[in-house]
Design an enzyme around this catalytic site. Structure first.
Site, PDB file in Angstrom:
ATOM      1  N   LEU A   4       0.819  -1.214   0.000  1.00 54.30           N
ATOM      2  CA  LEU A   4       0.000   0.000   0.000  1.00 54.30           C
ATOM      3  C   LEU A   4       0.851   1.263   0.000  1.00 54.30           C
ATOM      4  O   LEU A   4       0.416   2.318  -0.461  1.00 54.30           O
ATOM      5  CB  LEU A   4      -0.924   0.008   1.222  1.00 54.30           C
ATOM      6  N   ASP A  14       0.913  16.443  16.084  1.00 53.32           N
ATOM      7  CA  ASP A  14       1.139  16.601  14.639  1.00 53.32           C
ATOM      8  C   ASP A  14      -0.178  16.500  13.869  1.00 53.32           C
ATOM      9  O   ASP A  14      -0.255  15.840  12.834  1.00 53.32           O
ATOM     10  CB  ASP A  14       2.131  15.556  14.133  1.00 53.32           C
TER      11      ASP A  14
END
Length: 356
Positions: free
Chosen positions: A28, A144
């Protein structure tokens, strides 16, 4: 010594190899030191997962950071947070079996939509606030939050939003937070000022995301990081005409409370959830897709260009490192226990953050 010395009592250590339980399929994504595979359970046919495979050689010296991320993910069970199911610590690799999320990134989906309203943005931010409020209640600061880390669960029109990438997250019981980290443009003023900080940094980031969701461009921008950081520290942003003329005063008030330079005066997640723009009916319902999508496309193009540039820069730095006299000396003689060859910061950052 094993990488995972302590485990959640509810998550026993697997006793078998990961490939005995999962069939690995497509790749992926690929990062500097890891790959993510699509995997299917052998015991529950048709059940798919995302498995992150991390090279232990690349992990050496950074085990504590990975353990921290795993500790955080095991703590958090919420509908809007990507779930960690299992970990495998094998001879060459560490494997993280994660919930598979297939809906794509937040901004990409908005650009692809036929219509988009302020009310849609309010619903998106509400989901983020609920998840981050849950994190904060459990003593976790993400550190983040940014659009790239907000993913749609699936391709359904009404898909929920999922928060991902806890590589920089921190638990409050791990000590005072003062490390400068995060992503330029989304980082809070107190982080840039190198002051001790806490949960409020996540709220600031959500404010920045909300701003972009309503106009398509960021509140702070400059080609120079120094100038960008100066803007953030001063809280210098505007609700520019004509783009913000079609946005409600309630939305602007909401954002102003999230992007407040004083963390003591800034909204908490809970107070943000109680604001009328989230909990009431003050968000406008007219279509703002055209304006937002035009600006988002420009932002996405610029982001992708920077991503490609940073990847190329990382490769160049690694090549220079391999050719440097220091690297040559390390290759030609065995370093003693006190010597360690330092990789460029950009490579370390790419590894511990989301796979590009």
């Amino acid at each position: 010594m094993p990488l995972f010395k302590r485990r959640d009592v509810n998550t026993p250590a697997p006793t078998s190899s990961i490939r005995e339980k999962y069939d690995f399929r497509d790749v992926l994504g690929t990062g500097a030191f890891s790959k993510v595979f699509l995997a299917e359970s052998k015991t529950d046919v048709g059940q798919l997962y995302a498995v992150k495979c991390i090279d232990k050689k690349a992990l050496k010296g950074k085990e504590e950071s990975l353990e921290n991320e795993i500790k955080v993910l095991r703590k958090l069970r919420h509908n809007n947070i990507v779930q960690l199911f299992e970990t495998y610590d094998e001879k060459q690799f560490v494997y993280l079996v994660m919930e598979l999320v297939t809906g794509g990134e937040l901004f990409d989906r908005i650009v692809a939509k036929g219509s988009y309203t302020e009310q849609d943005a309010s619903n998106l931010i509400r989901q983020v606030l609920e998840a981050v409020s849950f994190m904060h209640d459990n003593g976790v600061v993400h550190r983040d939050l940014k659009p790239e880390n907000l993913l749609y669960y699936n391709q359904d029109e009404d898909s929920k939003i999922m928060i991902s990438d806890f590589g920089l997250s921190k638990t409050e019981d791990s000590g005072v937070m003062a490390t400068a980290c995060g992503t330029p443009g989304y980082v809070a003023p107190e982080v840039l000022q190198q002051k001790p900080y806490g949960k409020a940094v996540d709220v600031w980031s959500i404010g920045v995301i909300a701003y972009i969701l309503l106009c398509g461009y960021p509140p702070f921008y400059d080609e120079s990081d120094a100038n960008l950081f100066a803007q953030i520290i001063k809280g210098e942003y505007e609700f520019d005409a004509p783009y913000w003329d079609q946005i409600s005063d309630s939305a602007k008030d909401f954002i102003s409370h999230l992007m407040c330079c004083d963390p003591e005066m800034r909204f908490t997640c809970q107070s943000a959830l109680e604001h009328p723009w989230i909990s009431g009916n003050t968000a406008y319902t007219h279509d703002i897709h055209r304006t937002v999508a035009v600006h988002l496309k420009k932002s996405l193009a610029k982001r992708n260009w920077k991503k490609a540039f940073n990847a190329a820069a990382a490769i160049r730095q690694l090549q220079l490192l391999r050719l440097s006299p220091i690297a040559t000396a390390f290759r030609n003689k065995r370093p003693n226990s006190n010597q360690r060859l330092q990789l460029p910061n950009v490579l370390v950052f790419q590894y511990f953050c989301k796979i590009p």
